[in-house]
Each structure stands twice: as C-alpha cells, then as structure tokens.
Design an enzyme around this catalytic site. Structure first.
Site, PDB file in Angstrom:
ATOM      1  N   ARG A  33     -16.315  -0.946  14.150  1.00  0.00           N
ATOM      2  CA  ARG A  33     -16.375  -0.765  12.683  1.00  0.00           C
ATOM      3  C   ARG A  33     -17.771  -1.101  12.169  1.00  0.00           C
ATOM      4  O   ARG A  33     -18.291  -0.425  11.278  1.00  0.00           O
ATOM      5  CB  ARG A  33     -15.292  -1.597  11.997  1.00  0.00           C
ATOM      6  CG  ARG A  33     -13.936  -1.039  12.410  1.00  0.00           C
ATOM      7  CD  ARG A  33     -12.732  -1.547  11.689  1.00  0.00           C
ATOM      8  NE  ARG A  33     -11.554  -0.929  12.314  1.00  0.00           N
ATOM      9  CZ  ARG A  33     -10.357  -1.460  12.393  1.00  0.00           C
ATOM     10  NH1 ARG A  33     -10.124  -2.631  11.853  1.00  0.00           N
ATOM     11  NH2 ARG A  33      -9.376  -0.817  12.996  1.00  0.00           N
ATOM     12  N   GLU A 177       4.755  -6.944  16.002  1.00  0.00           N
ATOM     13  CA  GLU A 177       4.135  -5.711  15.505  1.00  0.00           C
ATOM     14  C   GLU A 177       4.268  -4.548  16.492  1.00  0.00           C
ATOM     15  O   GLU A 177       3.422  -4.365  17.373  1.00  0.00           O
ATOM     16  CB  GLU A 177       2.644  -5.959  15.220  1.00  0.00           C
ATOM     17  CG  GLU A 177       1.921  -4.723  14.668  1.00  0.00           C
ATOM     18  CD  GLU A 177       0.431  -4.940  14.411  1.00  0.00           C
ATOM     19  OE1 GLU A 177      -0.109  -5.976  14.862  1.00  0.00           O
ATOM     20  OE2 GLU A 177      -0.189  -4.085  13.779  1.00  0.00           O
ATOM     21  N   LYS A 219       6.261  -6.620  11.667  1.00  0.00           N
ATOM     22  CA  LYS A 219       5.088  -5.900  11.137  1.00  0.00           C
ATOM     23  C   LYS A 219       5.114  -4.472  11.685  1.00  0.00           C
ATOM     24  O   LYS A 219       4.508  -4.186  12.729  1.00  0.00           O
ATOM     25  CB  LYS A 219       3.808  -6.639  11.544  1.00  0.00           C
ATOM     26  CG  LYS A 219       2.524  -5.901  11.135  1.00  0.00           C
ATOM     27  CD  LYS A 219       1.282  -6.766  11.270  1.00  0.00           C
ATOM     28  CE  LYS A 219       0.025  -5.949  11.016  1.00  0.00           C
ATOM     29  NZ  LYS A 219      -1.192  -6.741  10.889  1.00  0.00           N
ATOM     30  N   SER A 261      -1.308  -1.060   7.921  1.00  0.00           N
ATOM     31  CA  SER A 261      -1.728   0.143   7.174  1.00  0.00           C
ATOM     32  C   SER A 261      -2.030   1.303   8.123  1.00  0.00           C
ATOM     33  O   SER A 261      -1.867   2.468   7.729  1.00  0.00           O
ATOM     34  CB  SER A 261      -2.908  -0.151   6.250  1.00  0.00           C
ATOM     35  OG  SER A 261      -4.027  -0.651   6.936  1.00  0.00           O
ATOM     36  N   GLY A 262      -2.508   1.033   9.322  1.00  0.00           N
ATOM     37  CA  GLY A 262      -2.552   2.038  10.382  1.00  0.00           C
ATOM     38  C   GLY A 262      -3.539   3.176  10.225  1.00  0.00           C
ATOM     39  O   GLY A 262      -3.445   4.167  10.943  1.00  0.00           O
ATOM     40  N   ARG A 294      -7.419  -2.771   7.618  1.00  0.00           N
ATOM     41  CA  ARG A 294      -8.334  -1.799   7.000  1.00  0.00           C
ATOM     42  C   ARG A 294      -8.043  -1.576   5.523  1.00  0.00           C
ATOM     43  O   ARG A 294      -8.967  -1.454   4.711  1.00  0.00           O
ATOM     44  CB  ARG A 294      -8.270  -0.473   7.767  1.00  0.00           C
ATOM     45  CG  ARG A 294      -9.032  -0.502   9.065  1.00  0.00           C
ATOM     46  CD  ARG A 294      -8.592   0.608   9.997  1.00  0.00           C
ATOM     47  NE  ARG A 294      -7.254   0.385  10.537  1.00  0.00           N
ATOM     48  CZ  ARG A 294      -6.655   1.191  11.416  1.00  0.00           C
ATOM     49  NH1 ARG A 294      -7.268   2.279  11.835  1.00  0.00           N
ATOM     50  NH2 ARG A 294      -5.457   0.908  11.869  1.00  0.00           N
TER      51      ARG A 294
HETATM   52  C1  5MM Z   1      -2.737  -1.924  13.493  1.00  0.00           C
HETATM   53  O1  5MM Z   1      -3.666  -2.940  13.369  1.00  0.00           O
HETATM   54  C2  5MM Z   1      -3.251  -4.111  12.677  1.00  0.00           C
HETATM   55  C3  5MM Z   1      -3.178  -3.878  11.215  1.00  0.00           C
HETATM   56  O2  5MM Z   1      -4.395  -3.289  10.809  1.00  0.00           O
HETATM   57  P1  5MM Z   1      -4.414  -1.997   9.890  1.00  0.00           P
HETATM   58  O3  5MM Z   1      -3.755  -2.435   8.595  1.00  0.00           O
HETATM   59  O4  5MM Z   1      -5.868  -1.685   9.730  1.00  0.00           O
HETATM   60  O5  5MM Z   1      -3.656  -0.934  10.590  1.00  0.00           O
HETATM   61  C4  5MM Z   1      -4.268  -5.221  12.963  1.00  0.00           C
HETATM   62  O6  5MM Z   1      -3.738  -6.497  12.767  1.00  0.00           O
HETATM   63  C5  5MM Z   1      -4.759  -5.000  14.370  1.00  0.00           C
HETATM   64  O7  5MM Z   1      -3.903  -5.583  15.277  1.00  0.00           O
HETATM   65  C6  5MM Z   1      -6.199  -5.366  14.504  1.00  0.00           C
HETATM   66  O8  5MM Z   1      -6.986  -5.054  13.409  1.00  0.00           O
HETATM   67  C7  5MM Z   1      -6.806  -4.588  15.665  1.00  0.00           C
HETATM   68  O9  5MM Z   1      -6.633  -5.350  16.750  1.00  0.00           O
HETATM   69  P2  5MM Z   1      -7.339  -4.910  18.150  1.00  0.00           P
HETATM   70  O10 5MM Z   1      -6.771  -5.897  19.119  1.00  0.00           O
HETATM   71  O11 5MM Z   1      -6.919  -3.502  18.418  1.00  0.00           O
HETATM   72  O12 5MM Z   1      -8.793  -5.074  17.953  1.00  0.00           O
END
Ligand code: 5MM
Length: 348
Positions: A33, A177, A219, A261-262, A294
C-alpha cells in the site's frame, strides 16, 4: 479462561455504535500500500504511519478495538509511549492479528490455507502480557471455476476453530474472520452460496472445538457480487442478501458481527452497513458492526503520503470515516455526510 471476562470483552467490542479498526496489515501488505503511493517501505515509516493513526484525537468515540500487527504491538510513539498504552488511553481495546498468512493449499490450485497454529499458545500468552485482549485470524476463500472446494473450506474452518479455542484458553476474545474474496466475475448469488457454506462449516467446527460463542466475534465479508461482475446490485439488495445469509448460518449466541470491507469503496461499505441496520437492526440477535481496514484508513493514507506535515488532515479523514461508520451502525449514515465538516474533530 474466564468465561465472564470473555463475554464482557466481546460485548464491549460491539457495544453501542462503535466498531473495530483493523490496522493489522502485515509488512508485505502495508509495504504494497505504501509502494502504490511512493512512500518508503521501511520499519520507521510503518511506525510513523501507525503513530499518526493512534494519536488521532477522538478516535475512541467511534472505535472500540484496534487490531495490531506483531511489529506494531512492539512499537512506541516518538515520545516513547507504547502504542498499546496510547490506544488504551483513548478507551480503545488493543487486539492482535495472530495468523501468519494465507499460503497455497497443496493439491488445490488457486486456493489458500491460513497458517499460524504452531507455537500459537505461547504467542497468545506473550500478547496477553503485552495488553492485547482480543485476537484475529483471517481465512481466505477464493471463488472461481469449481472453487471453493470442500477441502479448502474444511481446512480453513478447522484452523479458525482451533485458533479460537486457543484464544479463549488464553483469555483473549477470538475475532473469527472467514473472508470470501470479492475478486472475480461471480454474481451475488454465488457469493451468498459460498458464504453460507463457509459460515455453516465454521460454526460446526467452532462447536466441535468447544468454542464459547458468547465470547467471540465473527468478522465476515458482506454478500456482494464479484468486483468484475457486470451486474452490481443496489445497496438495499446487498443488505438483504447479507442479512438473510447471516440469519441462516450464524447462531444467536454470537454477540456481534463486525464486517471486513474487502476492497469496497469506503462510502459503499458505510452505505451497505447502514442499510442493514436501517432495515433489520431491531430484529437481529447480534449487533452488526464494522472491522474495516481499507474502508477506514485508505483516504487518510492517501493524504498522509509519508509526510508528517500532512498528519492533521490525514487524521481528520480517519476520524471522518470512523464517524461515518459509527453513524452507519445507528442507521443514520447518509451520502450527504461525506461533505459535511461535522466529523472533522482533529485540531478543529
Ligand atoms: C480482509 O482484510 C481485513 C480487513 O481489511 P479490509 O477492511 O481492508 O478488507 C484485515 O484485517 C486484514 O486481515 C489485513 O489488513 C491484511 O492482513 P494481511 O495478513 O493480508 O497483511
């Protein structure tokens, strides 16, 4: 394990109109990012970015818990204050990501299995000593031609359940999650079908591993059409499909569901969460909250750009997104809020 303490922590995480801030990007994800915005990918930059987040005035008004990464939970503000203390001082409960990432699932091209169970009992004990009161593990489920397979769903569900049982043994609330990815051109119905199968399997495994449902948070993804699906349903249709799927698969004993949020835009994530609460809140057994990364952080990251002279406007953006999602929990979010200065608390 103290069951009452687990129940209390889980309930507090989804109480009122607050939600979770996922700031647990692993170094590779955080660096990716940063790279997109030309920010140097160093430990100090990651620390400075996280300091900007945890010093946002008023963040605790909307955020009940913050999920940290292993590097972050060991870091401090420039003045030496540990991040864990800075977070707790704002009334935010510190949490920790404990999986070690999604790897290729042997024998199943295109599918993933999340690792991190080896040595987890010891790591949980250490994180608990450092002040974490909850933990998070993410399983990744890919939708595509002939997938997800039963093998991927079962292996990931079992790992999630074993992780959750170890968390509760250590006195940490597990945030479970299972993420059905948005990537692809599959339609909403396909996502619903995959999500329902995954959630049913996850709760079956949680039961088998004797996880106390009252002391956990789910989650999940929202039920959405794939990113490149030509048909993109309305906000209300997404809200209906998501809640219907959850009602079929999530036991009422679970205190709260905090969506990821994905990869949705920040505004859409807020609008969809809002629609679910407007249409169903009074009839649901669990709270519908957020655990966005995000969809809370991205606008702030784009303003911060690795330059601390941009910290104040970045914090305003972070505070604004957190406040929009708080409004969505109450069913009071509207697109008009995106243009009002009312949520600009930092330095106001
Ligand atoms: C799906 O990712 C989780 C929620 O984030 P978004 O709302 O952006 O979808 C997040 O907690 C996630 O697990 C981390 O940001 C990414 O973790 P990694 O281990 O893939 O760096």
């Amino acid at each position: 394990m103290n069951p009452q303490q687990l129940r209390d922590t889980a309930t507090t995480l989804v109480a009122g109109d607050k939600g979770l801030l996922a700031m647990d990007e692993s170094n590779p994800t955080c660096n990716r990012r940063f790279a997109k915005l030309g920010i140097p990918q160093t430990e100090e930059m990651r620390r400075a970015y996280r300091e900007m987040i945890v010093t946002t005035p008023g963040l605790g008004e909307s955020i009940s818990g913050a999920i940290l990464f292993d590097e972050t939970i060991r870091q401090q503000k420039k003045d030496g204050t540990p991040f864990v203390k800075a977070i707790a001082d704002m009334g935010i409960i510190p949490g920790i990501k404990v999986d070690t990432g999604a790897k290729d699932l042997a024998g199943h091209p295109g599918e993933k299995i999340t690792e991190g169970l080896d040595g987890l009992r010891d790591r949980l004990a250490e994180y608990s000593q450092m002040g974490a009161r909850f933990a998070k593990w993410r399983a990744v489920i890919v939708v595509g031609d002939g997938i997800p397979s039963r093998a991927s769903i079962e292996a990931n569900a079992q790992a999630l359940a074993r992780y959750a049982a170890l968390c509760q043994e250590a006195g940490l609330v597990p945030v479970v999650e299972p993420e059905v990815l948005m990537d692809g051109d599959h339609n909403l119905e396909r996502c619903r079908e995959a999500t329902e199968e995954v959630l049913r399997t996850v709760f079956d495994q949680l039961y088998t591993q004797r996880v106390m449902l009252e002391g956990m948070i789910l989650k999940p993804n929202m039920v959405l059409p794939g990113l490149t699906c030509p048909k993109q349903e309305t906000v209300d249709e997404v809200a209906d499909a998501t809640v219907r799927c959850l009602l079929r698969s999530v036991p009422a004993a679970v205190p709260g569901i905090a969506f990821l949020s994905g990869g949705q835009s920040a505004e859409l994530a807020s609008a969809r969460l809002n629609a679910m609460n407007v249409r169903f809140k009074s009839r649901l057994p669990w709270a519908l909250a957020f655990s966005f990364a995000r969809a809370i952080q991205q606008p702030a990251l784009e303003i911060w750009q690795g330059d601390d002279t941009h910290a104040l406007p970045a914090q305003r953006a972070l505070y604004h997104r957190a406040s929009c999602n708080r409004a969505a929990r109450r069913g009071e979010y509207s697109a008009a809020m995106e243009n009002t200065p009312q949520f600009a608390r930092p330095g106001a």
